[in-house]
Design an enzyme around this catalytic site. Structure first.
Site, PDB file in Angstrom:
ATOM      1  N   HIS A  12      29.375  13.413  16.574  1.00 29.45           N
ATOM      2  CA  HIS A  12      28.988  13.300  15.094  1.00 29.45           C
ATOM      3  C   HIS A  12      30.023  14.234  14.392  1.00 29.45           C
ATOM      4  O   HIS A  12      29.244  15.183  13.898  1.00 29.45           O
ATOM      5  CB  HIS A  12      27.577  13.505  14.961  1.00 29.45           C
ATOM      6  CG  HIS A  12      26.710  12.441  15.849  1.00 29.45           C
ATOM      7  ND1 HIS A  12      26.137  11.524  15.122  1.00 29.45           N
ATOM      8  CD2 HIS A  12      26.294  12.311  17.208  1.00 29.45           C
ATOM      9  CE1 HIS A  12      25.537  10.781  16.058  1.00 29.45           C
ATOM     10  NE2 HIS A  12      25.402  11.165  17.122  1.00 29.45           N
TER      11      HIS A  12
ATOM     12  N   GLU B 110      29.620  14.061  11.153  1.00 29.68           N
ATOM     13  CA  GLU B 110      28.711  14.513  10.022  1.00 29.68           C
ATOM     14  C   GLU B 110      28.084  15.632  10.093  1.00 29.68           C
ATOM     15  O   GLU B 110      27.539  16.229   9.220  1.00 29.68           O
ATOM     16  CB  GLU B 110      28.066  13.256   9.542  1.00 29.68           C
ATOM     17  CG  GLU B 110      26.816  12.807  10.352  1.00 29.68           C
ATOM     18  CD  GLU B 110      27.075  12.037  11.837  1.00 29.68           C
ATOM     19  OE1 GLU B 110      28.466  12.087  12.056  1.00 29.68           O
ATOM     20  OE2 GLU B 110      26.418  11.485  12.287  1.00 29.68           O
TER      21      GLU B 110
ATOM     22  N   CYS C  59      29.499   7.209  17.331  1.00 26.71           N
ATOM     23  CA  CYS C  59      28.342   7.204  18.338  1.00 26.71           C
ATOM     24  C   CYS C  59      28.022   5.466  18.429  1.00 26.71           C
ATOM     25  O   CYS C  59      28.842   4.783  19.030  1.00 26.71           O
ATOM     26  CB  CYS C  59      27.258   7.946  17.858  1.00 26.71           C
ATOM     27  SG  CYS C  59      25.976   8.245  19.445  1.00 26.71           S
TER      28      CYS C  59
END
Ligand code: XMP
Length: 521
Positions: free
Chosen positions: A176, A178, A88
């Site tokens: 993202h 994660e 990002c």
């Protein structure tokens, strides 16, 4: 403060550069779950330390890469040769620093998106489908790539959903990986770590234990003794077992019974340490000292202060009994370390004074021994399991230092403590009975400082209220009240009112944090 004595480990290191993202810790945990040692590094420290890194991940950020005050890194890190993955903001910053263009997105993209993998370098997407669901959360986007970069994934609205450098191991993703909302995100991180960086997955709890023991022995030397203050919780208990494994009976634990423990807890600690672990334990029965000092005190901060002061006095008194003790062991965890070093966040206002043994090392001239300074809580739990601690104990919920003192709103009396201990034991028992505690951060009882009217048989009663608090949370910074099954609430309410003398009403706390807090005081 005495110098930190962190136990460092010799492994491949992966840096997660924290640009102020709420997800930096999460990225580090994901990397560790994949068997790679991740460390959170501040942007201004990266260049000086980059030789130590096997790979680097740049986090997201609330900033815009083109803002003057936005956290930056020195552009020479891109020439170092170490693999870099920008997430990002991390990708936008890379674009911005290397001559591409980043701007406000016409429409903020927040939520699910589907990317299409394109191009010939599929290392980041190795073994994955050609179209993947991902989670986006950004207000800026890359408008033009710097020279040498190409797109490797796109969405209908974002031509640069993932990018790479054509000759250097530099990658960027707009989404993202994660978060769990990117279902294949862990696989992408794994591809980056193992496929691009050459990770060996050498971070295991077993190897940590061996190395930590060696390092504790080296730190403490041949003759020094160590004192460990037990809270009854997981971190200090596992720390004590690890240190005992390293230096044997040169470790003495001190447990202070402040009279504000849960039902059966004082006996449990003694049994566990003396009979199961065979670790030398000083059990300080100081119930009266604490409870006398709390007489008539209503103010929560005043209660915390008194509890804290007496704790320090009692602890100091007993610590002086231990000959040759130069070290104080603490179960400090990595998030505490990061929080105190973070340049872009961390706790600012004191909402509640947390009670710990912070002032002790200086006062007693101790060195600090903090074997878990580099670990997350789930890693300490894994170490506990490796060291033979029971599953039930390893998974136990956090319990505040001032104990039931902050769960009795209003004056703490011996009677109130006894009532709450009984009610709380029932709450825990009933929630745990069929496994409904799994996924809960904490679940406990609170005694409210009011009496209400009830009717038992033909008798009017005028008795205490017990509030049930059960919350879900990731890190206690925010929390949501748990949607406990009705049958559990019905059972525990029925049992408390029938079995606990002095209680005629049970209520369920349906407040989130913020704006409430988890504990009532
Ligand atoms: P609050 O009530 O602030 O609590 O939402 C957040 C988490 O911290 C725990 N807590 C404490 N832990 N000493 C501790 O060791 C304390 O004084 C203390 N006060 C709160 C609380 O149980 C929750 O998990």
């Amino acid at each position: 403060m005495s110098e930190s004595t962190a136990v460092k480990v010799d492994h491949q290191r992966f840096f997660v550069v924290d640009f102020g993202s709420q997800y930096a810790q999460l990225i580090a945990r994901r990397v560790r779950e994949l068997g790679c040692f991740a460390e959170i590094v501040m942007p201004h420290d990266l260049a000086a330390r980059i030789d130590d890194a096997t790979g680097v991940i740049f986090s997201g950020s609330p900033w815009s890469a083109y803002d003057d005050e936005a956290p930056k890194i020195e552009a020479e890190v891109y020439d170092h040769g170490v693999p870099i993955l920008g997430i990002c903001y991390g990708m936008q910053l890379t674009t911005h620093l290397l001559g591409g263009e980043v701007d406000h997105a016409v429409a903020r993209e927040y939520g699910p998106a589907r990317i299409e993998v394109i191009g010939d370098d599929t290392r980041l997407f190795e073994g994955l489908e050609g179209e993947l669901d991902v989670w986006m959360s950004h207000g800026d986007r890359v408008e033009a790539l710097p020279e040498g970069f190409m797109a490797i994934a796109r969405t209908p609205s974002a031509p640069y959903a993932a990018v790479r450098h054509t000759s250097k191991p530099i990658y960027g993703v707009q989404f993202h990986p994660e978060v769990t909302h990117t279902p294949r995100g862990t696989a992408m991180l794994k591809n980056f770590l193992f496929g691009v960086c050459g990770a060996t997955g050498d971070w295991t709890m077993r190897s940590f234990i061996e190395e930590a023991c060696e390092k504790i022995r080296a730190q403490v030397g041949e003759t020094d003794h160590v004192i460990c203050g037990l809270s009854g919780g997981v971190d200090s208990t596992v720390a004590a077992i690890l240190i005992h494994k390293a230096i044997g009976d040169r470790l003495t634990c001190i447990f202070v019974d402040n009279g504000l423990l849960r039902k059966g807890e004082a006996e449990e600690v003694q049994t566990r340490f003396r009979d199961d672990y065979h670790i030398p334990l000083i059990f300080a029965d100081s119930k009266d000292q604490f409870l006398d000092a709390l007489e008539g005190v209503i103010d929560p901060e005043e209660k915390r202060k008194r509890i804290g002061h007496i704790f320090v006095d009692v602890f100091k008194h007993h610590a002086q009994e231990v000959e040759n003790a130069h070290w104080l062991a603490q179960g400090t965890l990595y998030p505490d370390v990061i929080e105190s070093q973070s340049a872009f966040g961390g706790k600012s206002a004191t909402i509640k004074t947390h009670h710990n043994v912070g002032g002790l090392p200086e006062e007693l001239g101790f060195e600090l021994l903090e074997p878990f300074r580099d670990l997350f809580k789930d890693e300490v739990r894994k170490i506990g399991r490796e060291l033979g601690v029971s599953e039930h104990f390893v998974e136990r919920q956090p319990f505040p230092g001032p104990g039931l003192g902050v769960r009795i709103a209003g004056e703490v009396t011996r009677e109130n403590v006894a009532v709450l201990q009984e009610a709380d034991a029932i709450i825990r028992e009933e929630i745990e009975r069929e496994g409904d505690h799994k996924g809960l951060w904490q679940y406990f009882g609170v005694l409210a400082p009011v009496k209400t009217v009830g009717v038992m048989g033909d008798e009017r009663t005028y008795e205490n209220v017990i509030a049930v608090r059960a919350v879900e949370s990731i890190d206690a910074m925010t929390a949501d009240w748990a949607d406990l099954p009705r049958r559990v609430l019905a059972r525990l309410s029925n049992r408390i009112i029938n079995e606990v003398r002095g209680v005629n009403r049970v209520v369920y706390d349906i407040s989130t944090k913020p704006p409430s807090t988890i504990e009532w005081e």
